[in-house]
Design a protein around this motif. Structure first.
Motif, PDB file in Angstrom:
ATOM      1  N   ILE A   1      32.368  35.304   6.332  1.00 55.71           N
ATOM      2  CA  ILE A   1      33.586  35.037   7.038  1.00 55.71           C
ATOM      3  C   ILE A   1      34.996  35.686   6.649  1.00 55.71           C
ATOM      4  N   ALA A   2      35.108  35.912   5.544  1.00 53.23           N
ATOM      5  CA  ALA A   2      36.161  36.463   4.956  1.00 53.23           C
ATOM      6  C   ALA A   2      36.241  38.009   5.340  1.00 53.23           C
ATOM      7  N   GLU A   3      35.211  38.581   5.072  1.00 55.36           N
ATOM      8  CA  GLU A   3      35.136  39.971   5.582  1.00 55.36           C
ATOM      9  C   GLU A   3      35.203  40.195   7.241  1.00 55.36           C
ATOM     10  N   ILE A   4      34.670  39.283   8.027  1.00 48.80           N
ATOM     11  CA  ILE A   4      34.743  39.166   9.221  1.00 48.80           C
ATOM     12  C   ILE A   4      36.245  38.973   9.763  1.00 48.80           C
ATOM     13  N   LEU A   5      36.993  38.204   8.991  1.00 50.06           N
ATOM     14  CA  LEU A   5      38.361  38.001   9.451  1.00 50.06           C
ATOM     15  C   LEU A   5      39.317  39.229   8.958  1.00 50.06           C
ATOM     16  N   VAL A   6      39.010  39.372   7.898  1.00 46.62           N
ATOM     17  CA  VAL A   6      39.915  40.735   7.454  1.00 46.62           C
ATOM     18  C   VAL A   6      39.751  41.922   8.367  1.00 46.62           C
ATOM     19  N   GLU A   7      38.296  42.324   8.650  1.00 42.12           N
ATOM     20  CA  GLU A   7      38.008  43.229   9.417  1.00 42.12           C
ATOM     21  C   GLU A   7      38.585  43.005  10.894  1.00 42.12           C
ATOM     22  N   SER A   8      38.623  41.763  11.390  1.00 39.22           N
ATOM     23  CA  SER A   8      39.143  41.319  12.820  1.00 39.22           C
ATOM     24  C   SER A   8      40.732  41.586  12.851  1.00 39.22           C
ATOM     25  N   MET A   9      41.148  41.405  11.708  1.00 38.66           N
ATOM     26  CA  MET A   9      42.658  41.580  11.548  1.00 38.66           C
ATOM     27  C   MET A   9      43.226  42.984  11.315  1.00 38.66           C
ATOM     28  N   LEU A  10      42.150  43.753  10.704  1.00 39.13           N
ATOM     29  CA  LEU A  10      42.694  45.178  10.966  1.00 39.13           C
ATOM     30  C   LEU A  10      42.292  45.870  12.253  1.00 39.13           C
ATOM     31  N   MET A  11      41.427  45.330  12.887  1.00 38.38           N
ATOM     32  CA  MET A  11      41.081  45.701  14.425  1.00 38.38           C
ATOM     33  C   MET A  11      42.178  45.505  15.308  1.00 38.38           C
ATOM     34  N   ALA A  12      42.752  44.449  15.150  1.00 35.56           N
ATOM     35  CA  ALA A  12      43.964  43.702  15.800  1.00 35.56           C
ATOM     36  C   ALA A  12      45.094  44.589  15.582  1.00 35.56           C
ATOM     37  N   ARG A  13      45.311  44.822  14.524  1.00 40.02           N
ATOM     38  CA  ARG A  13      46.528  45.691  13.960  1.00 40.02           C
ATOM     39  C   ARG A  13      46.523  46.986  14.439  1.00 40.02           C
ATOM     40  N   SER A  14      45.329  47.765  14.616  1.00 44.09           N
ATOM     41  CA  SER A  14      45.245  49.211  15.168  1.00 44.09           C
ATOM     42  C   SER A  14      45.197  49.084  16.657  1.00 44.09           C
ATOM     43  N   ARG A  15      45.111  48.152  17.422  1.00 41.85           N
ATOM     44  CA  ARG A  15      45.121  47.882  18.788  1.00 41.85           C
ATOM     45  C   ARG A  15      46.450  47.829  19.052  1.00 41.85           C
ATOM     46  N   PHE A  16      47.276  47.178  18.444  1.00 40.79           N
ATOM     47  CA  PHE A  16      48.745  46.971  18.798  1.00 40.79           C
ATOM     48  C   PHE A  16      49.410  47.867  18.118  1.00 40.79           C
ATOM     49  N   THR A  17      50.118  48.589  18.870  1.00 44.26           N
ATOM     50  CA  THR A  17      50.844  49.818  18.576  1.00 44.26           C
ATOM     51  C   THR A  17      52.414  49.682  18.253  1.00 44.26           C
ATOM     52  N   ILE A  18      52.868  48.838  19.160  1.00 38.27           N
ATOM     53  CA  ILE A  18      54.413  48.514  19.175  1.00 38.27           C
ATOM     54  C   ILE A  18      54.558  47.400  18.114  1.00 38.27           C
ATOM     55  N   LYS A  19      53.913  46.134  18.658  1.00 34.65           N
ATOM     56  CA  LYS A  19      54.215  45.059  17.651  1.00 34.65           C
ATOM     57  C   LYS A  19      52.942  44.613  16.927  1.00 34.65           C
ATOM     58  N   LYS A  20      52.883  44.787  15.698  1.00 34.56           N
ATOM     59  CA  LYS A  20      51.672  44.492  14.809  1.00 34.56           C
ATOM     60  C   LYS A  20      51.657  43.091  14.655  1.00 34.56           C
ATOM     61  N   PRO A  21      50.652  42.608  14.659  1.00 35.35           N
ATOM     62  CA  PRO A  21      50.407  41.092  14.446  1.00 35.35           C
ATOM     63  C   PRO A  21      50.437  40.845  12.853  1.00 35.35           C
ATOM     64  N   GLU A  22      50.987  39.750  12.488  1.00 31.58           N
ATOM     65  CA  GLU A  22      51.172  39.474  10.943  1.00 31.58           C
ATOM     66  C   GLU A  22      50.332  38.140  10.856  1.00 31.58           C
ATOM     67  N   VAL A  23      49.852  38.228   9.642  1.00 36.12           N
ATOM     68  CA  VAL A  23      49.177  36.829   9.212  1.00 36.12           C
ATOM     69  C   VAL A  23      49.685  36.824   7.599  1.00 36.12           C
ATOM     70  N   SER A  24      49.995  35.380   7.419  1.00 37.11           N
ATOM     71  CA  SER A  24      50.453  35.145   6.158  1.00 37.11           C
ATOM     72  C   SER A  24      49.590  34.003   5.646  1.00 37.11           C
ATOM     73  N   GLY A  25      49.376  33.832   4.226  1.00 38.64           N
ATOM     74  CA  GLY A  25      48.781  32.715   3.730  1.00 38.64           C
ATOM     75  C   GLY A  25      47.472  33.262   2.805  1.00 38.64           C
ATOM     76  N   GLU A  26      46.775  32.518   2.269  1.00 37.33           N
ATOM     77  CA  GLU A  26      45.640  32.869   1.357  1.00 37.33           C
ATOM     78  C   GLU A  26      44.516  32.104   1.902  1.00 37.33           C
ATOM     79  N   LEU A  27      43.437  32.958   1.928  1.00 45.02           N
ATOM     80  CA  LEU A  27      42.247  32.368   2.372  1.00 45.02           C
ATOM     81  C   LEU A  27      41.339  32.088   1.257  1.00 45.02           C
ATOM     82  N   ASN A  28      40.708  31.079   0.986  1.00 49.62           N
ATOM     83  CA  ASN A  28      39.982  30.778  -0.028  1.00 49.62           C
ATOM     84  C   ASN A  28      38.359  30.542   0.305  1.00 49.62           C
ATOM     85  N   ILE A  29      38.209  31.510   1.134  1.00 40.59           N
ATOM     86  CA  ILE A  29      36.899  31.540   1.824  1.00 40.59           C
ATOM     87  C   ILE A  29      35.923  32.914   1.480  1.00 40.59           C
TER      88      ILE A  29
END
Length: 186
Positions: free
Chosen positions: A145-173
């Motif tokens: 699940i951690a790999e899926i979340l990281v990859e999904s976040m990277l994909m989301a960032r690459s899709r949004f060129t003007i306002k990049k989504p930000e995620v903060s916090g630590e995942l213990n998964i």
């Protein structure tokens, strides 16, 4: 002689009658015949109800056949798309294999692995499309699940060129595995 006949069906106190009136002017006579046709009328009503039920069934079956034809057409179309998409994916996969065997640059290995993974995902998307067309269940496997979340976040960032989504916090998964279709869950 001059005569005329009139016929009609009439309902009297829940009983149906066929009346025939015969007027003969020359003889100055009127003959009235009445036949109870209640049983026939009941059968006609039953027959009409059966016709309506059959018509409804024909309409339902026609709609089912039309839906089956549409699904069949979707299946044929999907198979064509799958075939056309798999050809370039196969060429890319062969190219990746050849590059892996000749590559001496460790920095390229990560990119090659990513391309290889994306080709596999593309192939899995095609498989899922074909499963959907055939109404099969998703392809479940253990997924991190951690790999899926990281990859999904990277994909989301690459899709949004003007306002990049930000995620903060630590995942213990980091080592948490789930049963999921890794392509569908993304």
């Amino acid at each position: 002689g001059t005569s005329f006949t009139a016929e009609r069906e009439v309902k009297i106190d829940n009983e149906w009658y066929h009346q025939m009136i015969n007027v003969i002017l020359q003889k100055k006579s009127i003959r009235i015949y009445a036949t109870n046709i209640t049983e026939r009328k009941l059968r006609e009503q039953e027959l009409q109800q059966h016709r309506e039920v059959l018509e409804q069934q024909v309409q339902e079956r026609t709609a089912e056949l039309l839906r089956a034809k549409q699904l069949s057409d979707i299946g044929v179309f999907s198979a064509t798309i799958a075939h056309e998409l798999r050809n370039p994916l196969a060429a890319i996969k062969i190219g990746i294999y050849n590059i892996k065997n000749k590559n001496k640059n460790p920095e390229l290995e990560k990119n090659i692995a990513n391309i290889d993974k994306k080709v596999d995902e593309g192939d899995q998307i095609i498989n899922n499309l074909m499963f959907y067309v055939r109404l099969h269940d998703p392809h479940y496997e253990k997924a991190n699940i951690a790999e899926i979340l990281v990859e999904s976040m990277l994909m989301a960032r690459s899709r949004f060129t003007i306002k990049k989504p930000e995620v903060s916090g630590e995942l213990n998964i980091k080592d948490v595995l789930i049963d999921a279709d890794p392509v569908q869950i993304r």
